[in-house]
Design a protein around this motif. Sequence first.
Motif, PDB file in Angstrom:
ATOM      1  N   ASP A 177       0.850  -1.196   0.000  1.00  0.00           N
ATOM      2  CA  ASP A 177       0.000   0.000   0.000  1.00  0.00           C
ATOM      3  C   ASP A 177       0.884   1.244   0.000  1.00  0.00           C
ATOM      4  OD1 ASP A 177      -1.736   2.122   0.615  1.00  0.00           O
ATOM      5  OD2 ASP A 177      -3.018   0.852   1.844  1.00  0.00           O
ATOM      6  N   ASN A 180      -2.367  -4.232  -1.716  1.00  0.00           N
ATOM      7  CA  ASN A 180      -2.178  -2.795  -1.913  1.00  0.00           C
ATOM      8  C   ASN A 180      -3.361  -2.019  -1.330  1.00  0.00           C
ATOM      9  OD1 ASN A 180      -4.216  -3.225  -3.784  1.00  0.00           O
ATOM     10  ND2 ASN A 180      -3.025  -2.553  -5.561  1.00  0.00           N
ATOM     11  N   HIS A 181      -3.548  -0.793  -1.773  1.00  0.00           N
ATOM     12  CA  HIS A 181      -4.554   0.080  -1.174  1.00  0.00           C
ATOM     13  C   HIS A 181      -5.950  -0.142  -1.742  1.00  0.00           C
ATOM     14  CE1 HIS A 181      -5.610   3.744   1.122  1.00  0.00           C
ATOM     15  NE2 HIS A 181      -6.442   4.003   0.123  1.00  0.00           N
ATOM     16  N   ASP A 198      -1.041   4.517  -6.031  1.00  0.00           N
ATOM     17  CA  ASP A 198      -0.860   3.248  -5.326  1.00  0.00           C
ATOM     18  C   ASP A 198       0.102   2.344  -6.092  1.00  0.00           C
ATOM     19  OD1 ASP A 198      -1.211   1.374  -3.341  1.00  0.00           O
ATOM     20  OD2 ASP A 198      -3.148   0.658  -4.068  1.00  0.00           O
TER      21      ASP A 198
END
Length: 247
Positions: free
Chosen positions: A181, A209-210, A222
Amino acid sequence: MKYINSKKKLIGIIALAIILIAAAGFIFYVSDYYHADNTALAALKSTNSYTVNNTDDSITFTPTKNKSNTGIIIYPGGKVQAESYSVIASKLASEGYTAIIVKMPFNLAFFGADKADDVIADYPEIETWVIGGHSLGGVFASDYAVDNQDKIKGVIYLAAYPSSNASNATFKTLSIRGSLDNLTTSEDIEKNKNKFPANTTFITINGGNHYNYGNYRVQTGDNNSTITREQQQEQTVNAILEFLKNL
């Protein structure tokens, strides 16, 4: 006197122009938001496991069997369409939990921080409430919980952290972020760790990740994940289910 009146008129015109420019800028900003993808839209259909009620204010996933007395309120991330979180909500409903995604004005939780009040009032049969949010939504979900500790028993932070101090809060909390992230970094969590309640469980999803918590396009700024969106959401749901069992 004529000079003074002309000057006042000019100031008024300039002030009006500034207001109009600001309004136009705001409209442009909020109109460019992240839309739910086809996978998210497909999850909005009722199944044998849950029914879906999609209104102007919220999207409710109600289990049709093994229904728990615990409900989950979800605040979307900033400028992300509420429908984007239908996959995670549907999976929680399939496990017996009523899940309600709140639709925010302009897709920004800033303008609807207290919308959980309406959700709780609409479902008096639910005895225990958990509130969670993604990114900006998690910030305002946390603020709501701090101000309503008599109503909220748990908070779920998805790539988020408290902006105001929640360290003395009575509710339990779960923090989940992806190791890749780039919008809510490990440094962000560490810097704000003293704001989390003492009984917080911190989970890092390796390769996550985000933006993978929702189903929408790649989010600016991102990193790409090294696991699939489905894998990240599966791990997220499993962590939430474990958290709910231990409330």
